[in-house]
Every structure is written in structure tokens, then in C-alpha cells.
Design an enzyme around this catalytic site. Structure first.
Site, PDB file in Angstrom:
ATOM      1  N   GLU A  34      28.406  13.872  19.997  1.00 51.39           N
ATOM      2  CA  GLU A  34      27.002  13.433  20.094  1.00 51.39           C
ATOM      3  C   GLU A  34      26.055  14.601  20.374  1.00 51.39           C
ATOM      4  O   GLU A  34      26.388  15.538  21.088  1.00 51.39           O
ATOM      5  CB  GLU A  34      26.885  12.416  21.233  1.00 51.39           C
ATOM      6  CG  GLU A  34      25.496  11.826  21.368  1.00 51.39           C
ATOM      7  CD  GLU A  34      25.523  10.496  22.074  1.00 51.39           C
ATOM      8  OE1 GLU A  34      26.131   9.552  21.529  1.00 51.39           O
ATOM      9  OE2 GLU A  34      24.948  10.398  23.165  1.00 51.39           O
ATOM     10  N   THR A  84      21.046  11.033  19.163  1.00 50.21           N
ATOM     11  CA  THR A  84      20.361  10.023  19.978  1.00 50.21           C
ATOM     12  C   THR A  84      18.874   9.981  19.631  1.00 50.21           C
ATOM     13  O   THR A  84      18.348  10.822  18.896  1.00 50.21           O
ATOM     14  CB  THR A  84      20.553  10.268  21.495  1.00 50.21           C
ATOM     15  OG1 THR A  84      19.884  11.470  21.842  1.00 50.21           O
ATOM     16  CG2 THR A  84      22.026  10.353  21.857  1.00 50.21           C
ATOM     17  N   TYR A  85      18.230   8.973  20.187  1.00 51.08           N
ATOM     18  CA  TYR A  85      16.815   8.706  19.890  1.00 51.08           C
ATOM     19  C   TYR A  85      16.056   8.781  21.197  1.00 51.08           C
ATOM     20  O   TYR A  85      16.416   8.097  22.171  1.00 51.08           O
ATOM     21  CB  TYR A  85      16.732   7.296  19.304  1.00 51.08           C
ATOM     22  CG  TYR A  85      15.433   6.921  18.643  1.00 51.08           C
ATOM     23  CD1 TYR A  85      15.174   7.262  17.317  1.00 51.08           C
ATOM     24  CD2 TYR A  85      14.475   6.183  19.331  1.00 51.08           C
ATOM     25  CE1 TYR A  85      14.004   6.880  16.696  1.00 51.08           C
ATOM     26  CE2 TYR A  85      13.297   5.799  18.705  1.00 51.08           C
ATOM     27  CZ  TYR A  85      13.071   6.150  17.396  1.00 51.08           C
ATOM     28  OH  TYR A  85      11.910   5.768  16.774  1.00 51.08           O
ATOM     29  N   ALA A 112      18.288  -5.675  21.529  1.00 52.82           N
ATOM     30  CA  ALA A 112      18.870  -4.941  20.394  1.00 52.82           C
ATOM     31  C   ALA A 112      19.250  -5.884  19.249  1.00 52.82           C
ATOM     32  O   ALA A 112      19.167  -5.508  18.081  1.00 52.82           O
ATOM     33  CB  ALA A 112      20.091  -4.154  20.865  1.00 52.82           C
ATOM     34  N   HIS A 141      26.238  -4.272  31.702  1.00 54.06           N
ATOM     35  CA  HIS A 141      24.972  -3.527  31.658  1.00 54.06           C
ATOM     36  C   HIS A 141      24.287  -3.659  33.020  1.00 54.06           C
ATOM     37  O   HIS A 141      24.377  -4.705  33.657  1.00 54.06           O
ATOM     38  CB  HIS A 141      24.088  -4.096  30.537  1.00 54.06           C
ATOM     39  CG  HIS A 141      22.794  -3.361  30.362  1.00 54.06           C
ATOM     40  ND1 HIS A 141      21.594  -3.852  30.838  1.00 54.06           N
ATOM     41  CD2 HIS A 141      22.512  -2.165  29.785  1.00 54.06           C
ATOM     42  CE1 HIS A 141      20.631  -2.977  30.541  1.00 54.06           C
ATOM     43  NE2 HIS A 141      21.165  -1.955  29.906  1.00 54.06           N
ATOM     44  N   GLN A 192      29.577   2.457  26.645  1.00 55.53           N
ATOM     45  CA  GLN A 192      29.043   3.315  27.701  1.00 55.53           C
ATOM     46  C   GLN A 192      30.220   4.121  28.249  1.00 55.53           C
ATOM     47  O   GLN A 192      31.374   3.682  28.164  1.00 55.53           O
ATOM     48  CB  GLN A 192      28.477   2.383  28.796  1.00 55.53           C
ATOM     49  CG  GLN A 192      27.985   3.037  30.049  1.00 55.53           C
ATOM     50  CD  GLN A 192      26.709   3.801  29.789  1.00 55.53           C
ATOM     51  OE1 GLN A 192      26.770   4.882  29.195  1.00 55.53           O
ATOM     52  NE2 GLN A 192      25.583   3.276  30.210  1.00 55.53           N
ATOM     53  N   GLN A 237      24.712  16.226  37.248  1.00 53.42           N
ATOM     54  CA  GLN A 237      24.667  15.391  36.053  1.00 53.42           C
ATOM     55  C   GLN A 237      25.346  14.037  36.340  1.00 53.42           C
ATOM     56  O   GLN A 237      24.791  12.980  36.055  1.00 53.42           O
ATOM     57  CB  GLN A 237      25.400  16.169  34.947  1.00 53.42           C
ATOM     58  CG  GLN A 237      25.727  15.444  33.688  1.00 53.42           C
ATOM     59  CD  GLN A 237      26.897  16.153  32.965  1.00 53.42           C
ATOM     60  OE1 GLN A 237      27.761  16.779  33.574  1.00 53.42           O
ATOM     61  NE2 GLN A 237      26.908  16.056  31.662  1.00 53.42           N
ATOM     62  N   LYS A 256      26.749  20.679  23.613  1.00 58.90           N
ATOM     63  CA  LYS A 256      27.534  21.835  24.079  1.00 58.90           C
ATOM     64  C   LYS A 256      28.718  22.064  23.140  1.00 58.90           C
ATOM     65  O   LYS A 256      29.797  21.461  23.314  1.00 58.90           O
ATOM     66  CB  LYS A 256      28.013  21.604  25.511  1.00 58.90           C
ATOM     67  CG  LYS A 256      26.847  21.558  26.489  1.00 58.90           C
ATOM     68  CD  LYS A 256      27.325  21.586  27.912  1.00 58.90           C
ATOM     69  CE  LYS A 256      26.165  21.636  28.874  1.00 58.90           C
ATOM     70  NZ  LYS A 256      26.116  20.496  29.783  1.00 58.90           N
TER      71      LYS A 256
END
Ligand code: FAD
Length: 285
Positions: free
Chosen positions: A17, A48-49, A123, A147, A174, A210, A270
């Protein structure tokens, strides 16, 4: 190529990603990272958006570059909660023109001061519109731990089923750090009649800040084995990186050994991490 065809080939797949830059001055470095990851020839790459949609052009451009320059299948994310139907139509048109066949349809996180637009709530509504807009292969998000906004995991699974019925062809999870959570989830969604391929999302954690932020946002469970790694190596960036990659690799090997063939690595722009993971799996993939 459509991702549902890639996932239907019955062999392990590794995908990576990329997230687009927030500002133009960072575009070149992200493009560079994307091209280095694309050279590893993953099964596909997702882009991603940006929440809010202000950087949608970057998502389209990076996905297009991955596909046209490196012949790697691209998956463009698209969120709807801050978007109008008109904007969605426009982005889908751009994706079609760029030859992108795969879209990950998401609601997006609701901004703190409420949604900017009111055309979409969930969605599943976006999935229906994408389905009508053309021959896209559509993916959606799923949450093995539920979620964060969801009142119960059972209800969450009902809504997942709605997304599949609306036309989604595969789902990506996820991140999770305990594979048993995924195995239980797979059992439960299959019982519910959700039969589309599930792509397991794996995050190689390489820094402690992170992970603290991620867990705060998503409520992800951290097994004690994983916490021990954070405690022991958290203040040594090089050691933490090595341990984070090793942990992610072990998770992936266990998943593949247990028949979960589709692995998506949240590689966070990365290339060195993507490369290391690919090398660690060289004889397995
Ligand atoms: P939905 O499926 O719409 O679900 C949102 C909530 O509403 C859930 O609690 C669900 O249970 C509930 N719900 C669903 N349908 C109904 C209904 N009919 N009635 C009542 N409640 C309902 N964010 C970005 O901004 N950009 C990205 O590129 C991005 N990529 C992601 C990729 C993956 C693999 C994942 C897992 C997440 C990603 N996210 C991204 C984050 C995502 O946008 C958020 O998690 C968001 O809060 C939920 O999106 P969703 O598509 O799962 O929403």
C-alpha cells in the site's frame, strides 16, 4: 487485471500500500517510493484516498503510474462521506480513463465537525454507485475486531453483508496483530454467508508512536508478545524496525500456512520494509 481474478488463482499473493502526499511538494518522493515498491512486482498495489478528497488527483495519478509504468495492477481507494455524487462520478471517470479497474470503496472517517457533504452515509451506498458506473472490481473494508463506531460485532457483520450484496467482490481487513482474531472472524463471516475473498491486512510496526496512534483510532488489540517487543525495542529505532518486520513476517507465514493466501502489507510508503518482507517470504510465495 481485476483483483478478484488475481485472488481467484488459488496461490498466495502479496500486495503493498501507498498513501498519496498531502501537498504537491511531497509528490515526487511518494512517486519514487511507489515506483520502488512497484519494482518488487507485488500482486497489486493499493493507493489510499485522502480523507476529504482534496488530494484525489494524487490517488489517481499514483495508481495510474504504478499500472502504466510498471504493469502492476492498481487498486484506487475512494471515500464518500465527505464527497458529493458528482465528485464520485468525476473520480470514477478519471480512473476509467487511466485504465484502473479496481476500486476500494470506503465511507471514510467522519470529520470531527460532521460530514462535509450529505450524499452518502455508508460505504454500501458508494458500492452501489460504483457498480452502476461501470465494470469495476470493487473491494471494501472489514474489521475483524469490529469497527470502532459499531455497537456490536454481530451488527457490524450484518453491514458487511450489505456491502457484499451491494456488489463488492472482495474485502480487506483492518490490521490485526493476533491471527486468531482473523481466524475467528473468518469462521463467523462464512457462517453469515459472506463468501467473497478476504485479504488480510498486515502492518509491520516499526515505531512506537505510530502504533500508539493507530490503536487509539482503531481499538486494535495488542497481544502481550507484541507489547513485549514494543517495551524492549521501542526506544531503539533500528531494533524496533527489525523486530516489527520479523513480527509481521511471522504473522504472514502463519496465515499462509493456515490457508489465508491473500496478504496485504500496509507498507506506508517504505520500499525498504516492503523489500525485506518480500525477501523473507521468497521461498514461500
Ligand atoms: P462503512 O462500511 O460504511 O461502516 C462505517 C460504520 O457504519 C460501521 O460502524 C458500520 O458498522 C456502520 N454501518 C454500515 N452500514 C450501516 C447501515 N446501513 N446502517 C447503520 N450503520 C451502518 N480511510 C480513508 O480516509 N482513506 C482510505 O484510503 C482508507 N482506506 C482504508 C482501507 C482499509 C482496508 C480499511 C480497513 C480502512 C480504510 N480507511 C480509509 C478507513 C475507513 O474509511 C474508516 O474505518 C471508516 O470509519 C469506515 O469506513 P467503511 O468503508 O468501513 O464504512
Amino acid at each position: 487485471m481485476k483483483i478478484k481474478e488475481i485472488l481467484g488463482q488459488g496461490k498466495p499473493t502479496l500486495s503493498f500500500e501507498i498513501f498519496p502526499p498531502k501537498t504537491e511538494d511531497k509528490y515526487e518522493s511518494v512517486e519514487q517510493a511507489a515506483s520502488e515498491i512497484a519494482k518488487l512486482k507485488p500482486a497489486f498495489m493499493s493507493v489510499t484516498y485522502g480523507a476529504g478528497g482534496g488530494t484525489s488527483q494524487y490517488t489517481v495519478d499514483i495508481a495510474s503510474g504504478v499500472y502504466h509504468n510498471y504493469n502492476v495492477t492498481a487498486l484506487a481507494h475512494l471515500t464518500c462521506v465527505s464527497s458529493t455524487k458528482e465528485k464520485v462520478r468525476q473520480v470514477l471517470k478519471e480512473l476509467k480513463e487511466a485504465g484502473i479497474e479496481n476500486v476500494l470503496a470506503l465511507r471514510g472517517d467522519i470529520p470531527q465537525d460532521g460530514p462535509i457533504a450529505t450524499d452518502y452515509r455508508y460505504a454500501s451506498e458508494l458500492i452501489r454507485d460504483i457498480k452502476k458506473a461501470g465494470d469495476f472490481c470493487i473491494g471494501a473494508a472489514c474489521y475483524p475486531e469490529g469497527h470502532v463506531e459499531s455497537v456490536s460485532k454481530t451488527i457490524d457483520m450484518d453491514y458487511l453483508k450489505q456491502k457484499v450484496e451491494a456488489g463488492c467482490d472482495f474485502v480487506t481487513t483492518q490490521m490485526f496483530f493476533d491471527n486468531n482474531i482473523l481466524y475467528n472472524y473468518l469462521y463467523r463471516i462464512r457462517e453469515k454467508g459472506v463468501t467473497v475473498p478476504v485479504v488480510a491486512g498486515i502492518m509491520p510496526v516499526t515505531n512506537v508512536k505510530q502504533i500508539a496512534r493507530i490503536c487509539q483510532l482503531s481499538g486494535t488489540y495488542l497481544p502481550s508478545r507484541f507489547k513485549a517487543i514494543l517495551d524492549r525495542f521501542g526506544d531503539n529505532p533500528a531494533a524496533m524496525k527489525q523486530a516489527g518486520i520479523a513480527y509481521a513476517t511471522e504473522q504472514i507465514i502463519d496465515l499462509i500456512a493456515n490457508g489465508v493466501d491473500a496478504i496485504h502489507v500496509y507498507s506506508l510508503n517504505k520500499p525498504d520494509i516492503a523489500l525485506k518482507i518480500k525477501e523473507n517470504l521468497s521461498e514461500i510465495l
